[in-house]
Write an enzyme that holds these catalytic residues in place. Sequence first.
Site, PDB file in Angstrom:
ATOM      1  N   PHE A 174       0.871  -1.170   0.000  1.00 31.04           N
ATOM      2  CA  PHE A 174       0.000   0.000   0.000  1.00 31.04           C
ATOM      3  C   PHE A 174       0.907   1.219   0.000  1.00 31.04           C
ATOM      4  O   PHE A 174       1.743   1.384   0.891  1.00 31.04           O
ATOM      5  CB  PHE A 174      -0.893  -0.008   1.243  1.00 31.04           C
ATOM      6  CG  PHE A 174      -1.975   1.033   1.233  1.00 31.04           C
ATOM      7  CD1 PHE A 174      -2.792   1.209   0.131  1.00 31.04           C
ATOM      8  CD2 PHE A 174      -2.199   1.824   2.348  1.00 31.04           C
ATOM      9  CE1 PHE A 174      -3.794   2.153   0.130  1.00 31.04           C
ATOM     10  CE2 PHE A 174      -3.205   2.783   2.357  1.00 31.04           C
ATOM     11  CZ  PHE A 174      -4.000   2.939   1.244  1.00 31.04           C
ATOM     12  N   GLN A 180      -3.190  17.084   2.246  1.00 34.95           N
ATOM     13  CA  GLN A 180      -3.257  16.097   1.172  1.00 34.95           C
ATOM     14  C   GLN A 180      -4.619  16.162   0.482  1.00 34.95           C
ATOM     15  O   GLN A 180      -5.659  16.142   1.149  1.00 34.95           O
ATOM     16  CB  GLN A 180      -3.038  14.696   1.750  1.00 34.95           C
ATOM     17  CG  GLN A 180      -2.899  13.615   0.701  1.00 34.95           C
ATOM     18  CD  GLN A 180      -2.581  12.266   1.329  1.00 34.95           C
ATOM     19  OE1 GLN A 180      -3.373  11.755   2.107  1.00 34.95           O
ATOM     20  NE2 GLN A 180      -1.435  11.704   1.017  1.00 34.95           N
ATOM     21  N   HIS A 214      -7.068  14.229  -2.008  1.00 34.24           N
ATOM     22  CA  HIS A 214      -7.376  12.923  -2.592  1.00 34.24           C
ATOM     23  C   HIS A 214      -7.865  13.154  -4.018  1.00 34.24           C
ATOM     24  O   HIS A 214      -8.629  14.090  -4.266  1.00 34.24           O
ATOM     25  CB  HIS A 214      -8.453  12.241  -1.746  1.00 34.24           C
ATOM     26  CG  HIS A 214      -8.651  10.801  -2.056  1.00 34.24           C
ATOM     27  ND1 HIS A 214      -9.262  10.362  -3.202  1.00 34.24           N
ATOM     28  CD2 HIS A 214      -8.337   9.682  -1.350  1.00 34.24           C
ATOM     29  CE1 HIS A 214      -9.311   9.035  -3.203  1.00 34.24           C
ATOM     30  NE2 HIS A 214      -8.768   8.603  -2.081  1.00 34.24           N
ATOM     31  N   LEU A 240     -15.381  10.068  -0.727  1.00 40.43           N
ATOM     32  CA  LEU A 240     -14.293   9.453  -1.486  1.00 40.43           C
ATOM     33  C   LEU A 240     -14.735   8.229  -2.271  1.00 40.43           C
ATOM     34  O   LEU A 240     -15.510   7.403  -1.787  1.00 40.43           O
ATOM     35  CB  LEU A 240     -13.163   9.039  -0.548  1.00 40.43           C
ATOM     36  CG  LEU A 240     -12.435  10.147   0.199  1.00 40.43           C
ATOM     37  CD1 LEU A 240     -11.236   9.559   0.942  1.00 40.43           C
ATOM     38  CD2 LEU A 240     -11.980  11.248  -0.749  1.00 40.43           C
ATOM     39  N   GLU A 277      -9.395   4.501  -3.727  1.00 38.07           N
ATOM     40  CA  GLU A 277      -8.356   4.345  -4.742  1.00 38.07           C
ATOM     41  C   GLU A 277      -8.258   2.912  -5.250  1.00 38.07           C
ATOM     42  O   GLU A 277      -7.604   2.643  -6.255  1.00 38.07           O
ATOM     43  CB  GLU A 277      -7.021   4.830  -4.165  1.00 38.07           C
ATOM     44  CG  GLU A 277      -7.013   6.333  -4.021  1.00 38.07           C
ATOM     45  CD  GLU A 277      -5.716   6.840  -3.417  1.00 38.07           C
ATOM     46  OE1 GLU A 277      -5.043   7.631  -4.077  1.00 38.07           O
ATOM     47  OE2 GLU A 277      -5.413   6.450  -2.280  1.00 38.07           O
ATOM     48  N   ARG A 302      -0.833   9.811  -5.127  1.00 39.35           N
ATOM     49  CA  ARG A 302      -2.007  10.635  -4.848  1.00 39.35           C
ATOM     50  C   ARG A 302      -1.794  12.082  -5.269  1.00 39.35           C
ATOM     51  O   ARG A 302      -2.629  12.689  -5.924  1.00 39.35           O
ATOM     52  CB  ARG A 302      -2.293  10.589  -3.351  1.00 39.35           C
ATOM     53  CG  ARG A 302      -3.668  10.128  -3.019  1.00 39.35           C
ATOM     54  CD  ARG A 302      -3.905  10.190  -1.537  1.00 39.35           C
ATOM     55  NE  ARG A 302      -4.687   9.046  -1.131  1.00 39.35           N
ATOM     56  CZ  ARG A 302      -5.153   8.860   0.079  1.00 39.35           C
ATOM     57  NH1 ARG A 302      -4.888   9.721   1.008  1.00 39.35           N
ATOM     58  NH2 ARG A 302      -5.876   7.806   0.371  1.00 39.35           N
ATOM     59  N   HIS A 338      -8.347  16.126   1.960  1.00 32.60           N
ATOM     60  CA  HIS A 338      -8.493  14.815   2.600  1.00 32.60           C
ATOM     61  C   HIS A 338      -7.808  14.683   3.954  1.00 32.60           C
ATOM     62  O   HIS A 338      -8.362  14.085   4.869  1.00 32.60           O
ATOM     63  CB  HIS A 338      -7.945  13.742   1.652  1.00 32.60           C
ATOM     64  CG  HIS A 338      -7.992  12.357   2.211  1.00 32.60           C
ATOM     65  ND1 HIS A 338      -9.144  11.807   2.738  1.00 32.60           N
ATOM     66  CD2 HIS A 338      -7.040  11.404   2.334  1.00 32.60           C
ATOM     67  CE1 HIS A 338      -8.902  10.571   3.146  1.00 32.60           C
ATOM     68  NE2 HIS A 338      -7.641  10.318   2.934  1.00 32.60           N
ATOM     69  N   ARG A 354       1.821  11.987   2.958  1.00 33.02           N
ATOM     70  CA  ARG A 354       1.626  10.910   3.933  1.00 33.02           C
ATOM     71  C   ARG A 354       1.787   9.546   3.278  1.00 33.02           C
ATOM     72  O   ARG A 354       1.161   9.259   2.261  1.00 33.02           O
ATOM     73  CB  ARG A 354       0.229  11.034   4.550  1.00 33.02           C
ATOM     74  CG  ARG A 354      -0.128   9.930   5.525  1.00 33.02           C
ATOM     75  CD  ARG A 354      -1.419  10.271   6.232  1.00 33.02           C
ATOM     76  NE  ARG A 354      -2.555  10.356   5.330  1.00 33.02           N
ATOM     77  CZ  ARG A 354      -3.333   9.331   4.988  1.00 33.02           C
ATOM     78  NH1 ARG A 354      -3.071   8.126   5.445  1.00 33.02           N
ATOM     79  NH2 ARG A 354      -4.358   9.514   4.181  1.00 33.02           N
TER      80      ARG A 354
END
Length: 578
Positions: free
Chosen positions: A124, A238, A240, A254, A257, A288, A353, A388
């Site tokens: 991830f 951040q 998204h 959201l 992803e 991202r 986000h 992040r």
Amino acid sequence: MSAGIPHRQLSTTVLVIGTGGSGLRAAIEVAEQGIDVLAVGKRPRDDAHTALAAGGINAALGTMDADDSWQQHAADTIKESYFLANPHTVEIVAQGAERGIRDLERYGMEFAREADGRISQRFFGAHKYRRTAFAGDYTGLEIQRTLVRRTGQLGIPIIDSLYVTRILVRDNVVFGAYGFDLRDGTRYLIHADAVILAAGGHNRIWRRTSSRRDENTGDSFRLAVDAGARLRDPELVQFHPSGIIEPENAAGTLISEAARGEGGILRNALGERFMAKYDPERLELSTRDRVALAAYTEIKAGRGTEKGGVWLDVSHLPRETIMTRLPRVYQTMLEVQMLDITTDPIEVAPTAHYSMGGVWVRPDDHGTDVGGLYAIGEASSGLHGANRLGGNSLIELLVFGRIVGRAAVAHSAGLDAQRRSPEAVAQARAEIDELLAADGRENVRALQRSIRDTMTEHAGVVRDEPGLKTGLAELDHIEARMRDVGIHPDIAGFQDLAHAFDLKASALSARATLEAALERRESRGCHNRADHPELDPVLRVNLVWSPATGVVREEIPPVPAEIAALIQEVSTEGKLVE
């Protein structure tokens, strides 16, 4: 107390503000040491923001890749932060991650496991190894449920409807907090030796956000600053890539992803697969920040949809794949738009986000500039830098929840006495009284919308100096209008008063963000300056903000040699990069 208004006075050793994952983990640590603790929040504990986290939680367990180590986890985190993360903070999280997972197991959480019983881990984000543990696509929800269950076992008192308006301080040391009940307005004066701030970030100050209504409005930032603390890197937010555009009450929700990870394709209004221009190798599996920037660029260039978005299409995938691998996306779109993603594309746009900056804290115990005041989770800063690493936010809650719980207990044990201030209490009481008496023409909800419009227009995915200065000028005007608000509690409760405090928090957070974004004259990670498109080595610093000093640069400690040696480009082949 104000005449005719019900009030309660409570005392506890440690007060936790916020009942998401970080707050509950800290409260559990205090209670397990046999110390009194009280947790309060402005929304139901079962519906905390932590419950929305889907991807997973990081720890170098080595269950899938034996070569993994906490040192490599630290190296990956620092690299992904664009070298703005505090190395000591990163080391603490990476080293404590396995303990965090074991604590969850001890509390009864069920992780996905391999056939032989090992905790399953997957790739991830930009991780060198498989180190993200998970529970289906609802990891955050399962963590929250587990922590809520543990607080019940320990008998930890939790008040779900208490809005904290001020942290009480005497001689730069906390002695409690003041607030009111959202349902009936009952005032609460809570005396506490230590206060742990776990009330989230500030991404609700943008028009399109993954946060729900009335959460992440910058409460932590305002409470900390009013108490005498500072903020660090508030400009590092951040975005998204894929939040839905409509309906209005769900804008920003959201689309996981995983939709791109399973083969979803991004197209502009002309039907072009635009990621081929921005990252021809990884396409939709790019990072991202890069995907968000690409979508933003297409929209700004006039190639977006009529509603200001781009198309995310999974309809070419087999229906079985969608129903088994993307069930939450399928169900969400049916519920909010009556859209069948097996046949039609989803209209999405970049969405605020995650607050990667936050309250300034020390790496070792997350203490602030104020004695006895601590900040954890998205309220704090130091771990994420300018981008992040996927899966790090959930493990941060576990690691620092434990550490800060212990630090708060130690602070209390070291006090000779708890020194209180009648003046501070009177000030907190008067602040509410004055708002309740306000009968101006301005509506707090409309002013909140104005702040979100300003931040979206001038401090979104891409920023520049003229836009940021315009944003500050608009904020000046909004703050002037805030002096003429009207507050009208009614039979439904005191939400209007809460919205007024949300507005105060949003305005402070917006100012800190705009001023810090103006000072960071470079493009680094999530922060894109159209007028300064390159990374500037001189700005490899944290930006610390307070109303008294404005923005001050803070040097970042050097990365330890054993960690620096492991920092390298990580292959993203076959991975969904966050």
